[in-house]
Design a protein around this motif. Structure first.
Motif, PDB file in Angstrom:
ATOM      1  N   LEU A  59       0.681  -1.024   0.449  1.00 55.88           N
ATOM      2  CA  LEU A  59       0.239   0.414   0.094  1.00 55.88           C
ATOM      3  C   LEU A  59       0.934   0.954  -0.200  1.00 55.88           C
ATOM      4  O   LEU A  59       0.074   2.228  -0.959  1.00 55.88           O
ATOM      5  CB  LEU A  59      -0.896  -0.470   1.201  1.00 55.88           C
ATOM      6  CG  LEU A  59      -1.899  -1.359   1.504  1.00 55.88           C
ATOM      7  CD1 LEU A  59      -2.868  -1.297   2.168  1.00 55.88           C
ATOM      8  CD2 LEU A  59      -2.743  -0.766  -0.407  1.00 55.88           C
ATOM      9  N   SER A  60       2.085   1.121   0.812  1.00 56.34           N
ATOM     10  CA  SER A  60       2.486   2.271   1.009  1.00 56.34           C
ATOM     11  C   SER A  60       4.169   2.116   1.457  1.00 56.34           C
ATOM     12  O   SER A  60       4.420   0.724   1.880  1.00 56.34           O
ATOM     13  CB  SER A  60       2.218   2.979   2.174  1.00 56.34           C
ATOM     14  OG  SER A  60       2.075   3.095   3.471  1.00 56.34           O
ATOM     15  N   THR A  61       5.101   3.196   1.469  1.00 56.14           N
ATOM     16  CA  THR A  61       6.232   2.639   1.475  1.00 56.14           C
ATOM     17  C   THR A  61       6.391   3.632   3.200  1.00 56.14           C
ATOM     18  O   THR A  61       5.745   4.924   2.536  1.00 56.14           O
ATOM     19  CB  THR A  61       7.185   3.423   0.629  1.00 56.14           C
ATOM     20  OG1 THR A  61       7.310   4.756  -0.301  1.00 56.14           O
ATOM     21  CG2 THR A  61       7.098   2.308  -0.286  1.00 56.14           C
ATOM     22  N   LEU A  62       7.311   3.794   2.931  1.00 61.20           N
ATOM     23  CA  LEU A  62       8.077   4.641   4.776  1.00 61.20           C
ATOM     24  C   LEU A  62       8.542   5.637   3.868  1.00 61.20           C
ATOM     25  O   LEU A  62       9.858   6.045   3.577  1.00 61.20           O
ATOM     26  CB  LEU A  62       8.747   3.497   5.266  1.00 61.20           C
ATOM     27  CG  LEU A  62       8.832   2.928   6.674  1.00 61.20           C
ATOM     28  CD1 LEU A  62       9.972   1.426   6.790  1.00 61.20           C
ATOM     29  CD2 LEU A  62       7.777   3.546   7.476  1.00 61.20           C
ATOM     30  N   VAL A  63       7.789   6.830   4.423  1.00 59.31           N
ATOM     31  CA  VAL A  63       8.648   8.393   3.585  1.00 59.31           C
ATOM     32  C   VAL A  63       7.805   8.691   5.186  1.00 59.31           C
ATOM     33  O   VAL A  63       7.093   9.145   6.040  1.00 59.31           O
ATOM     34  CB  VAL A  63       7.926   8.844   2.867  1.00 59.31           C
ATOM     35  CG1 VAL A  63       8.487   9.957   2.443  1.00 59.31           C
ATOM     36  CG2 VAL A  63       8.330   7.554   1.351  1.00 59.31           C
TER      37      VAL A  63
ATOM     38  N   ILE B 144      11.707   2.041  12.001  1.00 63.72           N
ATOM     39  CA  ILE B 144      12.748   2.947  11.692  1.00 63.72           C
ATOM     40  C   ILE B 144      13.748   3.452  12.722  1.00 63.72           C
ATOM     41  O   ILE B 144      14.805   3.676  12.595  1.00 63.72           O
ATOM     42  CB  ILE B 144      12.102   4.507  11.179  1.00 63.72           C
ATOM     43  CG1 ILE B 144      11.654   4.240   9.577  1.00 63.72           C
ATOM     44  CG2 ILE B 144      12.938   6.012  10.935  1.00 63.72           C
ATOM     45  CD1 ILE B 144      10.754   5.039   9.340  1.00 63.72           C
ATOM     46  N   GLY B 145      12.570   3.771  13.454  1.00 67.34           N
ATOM     47  CA  GLY B 145      13.594   4.022  14.871  1.00 67.34           C
ATOM     48  C   GLY B 145      14.595   3.201  15.282  1.00 67.34           C
ATOM     49  O   GLY B 145      15.747   3.728  15.727  1.00 67.34           O
ATOM     50  N   ASN B 146      14.035   1.866  15.355  1.00 60.34           N
ATOM     51  CA  ASN B 146      15.733   0.738  15.494  1.00 60.34           C
ATOM     52  C   ASN B 146      16.526   1.287  14.615  1.00 60.34           C
ATOM     53  O   ASN B 146      17.571   1.332  15.441  1.00 60.34           O
ATOM     54  CB  ASN B 146      15.060  -0.624  15.260  1.00 60.34           C
ATOM     55  CG  ASN B 146      13.513  -1.296  16.328  1.00 60.34           C
ATOM     56  OD1 ASN B 146      13.652  -0.175  17.346  1.00 60.34           O
ATOM     57  ND2 ASN B 146      13.425  -2.214  15.808  1.00 60.34           N
TER      58      ASN B 146
ATOM     59  N   THR C 229      16.662  11.794   9.187  1.00 58.53           N
ATOM     60  CA  THR C 229      15.911   9.848   9.042  1.00 58.53           C
ATOM     61  C   THR C 229      17.030   9.618   7.894  1.00 58.53           C
ATOM     62  O   THR C 229      17.172   9.998   6.863  1.00 58.53           O
ATOM     63  CB  THR C 229      14.635  10.137   8.654  1.00 58.53           C
ATOM     64  OG1 THR C 229      14.000   8.810   8.984  1.00 58.53           O
ATOM     65  CG2 THR C 229      13.801  10.723   8.055  1.00 58.53           C
ATOM     66  N   PRO C 230      16.805   7.667   7.847  1.00 55.64           N
ATOM     67  CA  PRO C 230      17.266   6.894   6.785  1.00 55.64           C
ATOM     68  C   PRO C 230      16.676   7.158   5.561  1.00 55.64           C
ATOM     69  O   PRO C 230      15.570   7.144   5.791  1.00 55.64           O
ATOM     70  CB  PRO C 230      17.252   5.672   7.342  1.00 55.64           C
ATOM     71  CG  PRO C 230      16.919   5.605   8.882  1.00 55.64           C
ATOM     72  CD  PRO C 230      16.505   6.713   8.909  1.00 55.64           C
ATOM     73  N   GLU C 231      17.382   7.088   4.535  1.00 57.77           N
ATOM     74  CA  GLU C 231      16.316   6.874   2.897  1.00 57.77           C
ATOM     75  C   GLU C 231      15.737   6.065   2.502  1.00 57.77           C
ATOM     76  O   GLU C 231      15.494   5.891   1.427  1.00 57.77           O
ATOM     77  CB  GLU C 231      17.250   7.347   1.673  1.00 57.77           C
ATOM     78  CG  GLU C 231      18.004   9.228   2.905  1.00 57.77           C
ATOM     79  CD  GLU C 231      18.230   9.874   1.374  1.00 57.77           C
ATOM     80  OE1 GLU C 231      18.708   9.048   0.460  1.00 57.77           O
ATOM     81  OE2 GLU C 231      19.062  11.228   1.919  1.00 57.77           O
TER      82      GLU C 231
END
Length: 330
Positions: free
Chosen positions: A106-110, A142-144, A201-203
């Motif tokens: 459904l969606s990617t992490l942005v 992402i936090g990890n 944040t990571p990309e």
């Protein structure tokens, strides 16, 4: 139709078993498809709801249940109380060996880590409380990864589903550090940019939300799975060509009618910016997305082993997506 469950006790008490039969195609004459949403209903879930409504017009009747936590939605699929789920079940699939399979991304992490000004760098958050969407969610992944890269350890972790709800908690001072999606980050910075700022944040573009079901359900209901994934892929492609299709469909179908005016007003900007930022893959994910997810979630500590050794077929059932691509054109 939408229902809402707000705690594990209600889940344990049992979920409503739909008794209505499908209309239309005789091949679909059976109980409603029970959809578990591990999130609150908002502009973020709107496109998925539109695809469900389009699928319903083709005979796939459904009942959508909103859970207070993603892990409850995943558990409802494992237990057979729900048929289709939304979340990120990779860790559960590997850890429990339960035959759940992803069928669409459904969606990617942005997402954007937003913190109170008292935290100027990631180092300042060592030992400090941090709030995520849910246990095992993309925001926690992402936090990890950030914590590992920065050499810090978060203090108490809390979980508040829905970026909009986390904005409210930030504004009220209930929480001081969290991760928001694009539109809610913009809302917060417009309203309280003097109190908060965004940390780097990571990309990586791993999956944030995917559609999944048990292998048993997919094997027994191929036509329903094909219709749903076809409507998702069709809408995701339309959306990438013209994001305003979401608002037009929302108005035509009177969706989010019970949401505050402020939420509805954010719909056009959310999907316009989301398309620009690459949130919605017009190809629906698939094998390439799965391999990206393996790399990301291994780094996040939610999957174990060498990413290269993980097999797509152990996590994805590619049949509905391949059928949709073939029908709509690759």
């Amino acid at each position: 139709m939408l229902r809402s469950l707000k705690g594990a006790s209600r889940l344990a008490a049992g979920l409503l078993v739909a008794t209505s039969l499908f209309g239309g195609s005789a091949a679909l004459a059976q109980q409603k498809v029970r959809v578990a949403l591990g999130d609150v209903v908002s502009e973020e879930t709107l496109a998925f709801q539109i695809a469900l409504e389009r699928a319903k017009e083709r005979g796939l009747d459904y009942e959508l249940t909103s859970f207070s936590e993603e892990e409850l939605a995943i558990q409802s699929i494992i237990s057979g109380q729900m048929d289709i789920g939304i979340g990120t079940p990779y860790a559960v699939i590997q850890r429990t060996k339960v035959p759940l399979r992803v069928i669409f991304q459904l969606s990617t992490l942005v997402f954007y880590p937003v913190v109170a000004n008292e935290y100027q760098t990631w180092k300042d958050l060592d030992g400090q409380p941090f709030t995520f969407h849910g246990r095992g969610s993309g925001t926690e992944a992402i936090g990890n990864i950030i914590a590992a890269r920065e050499g810090i350890t978060f203090g108490d972790r809390s979980y508040v589903p829905g970026s909009g709800n986390r904005v409210i908690a930030l504004m009220n001072g209930t929480i001081k550090a969290t991760i928001l999606d694009l539109s809610n980050k913009n809302i917060l910075m417009q309203q309280a940019g003097d109190r908060f700022h965004v940390l780097p944040t990571p990309e990586e573009r791993a999956s944030d939300e995917v559609v999944f079901a048990s292998q048993k359900w997919l094997d027994e209901n191929p036509e329903q799975a094909n219709i749903l994934v076809e409507e998702l892929l069709k809408l995701w492609r339309e959306m990438n060509e013209d994001p305003s299709v979401v608002e037009r469909e929302r108005e035509a179908r009177n969706l989010l009618a019970d949401q505050p005016k402020e939420v509805i007003e954010e719909v056009p900007a959310y999907y316009t910016e989301g398309v620009k930022e690459g949130l919605f893959d017009p190809n629906g994910g698939g094998a390439e997305a799965a391999r990206t997810d393996f790399d990301f979630y291994v780094q996040a500590g939610q999957l174990e082993g060498d990413p290269a050794s993980l097999k797509v077929e152990d996590f994805w059932d590619m049949r509905p997506l391949e059928n949709a691509r073939q029908k709509l054109g690759n």
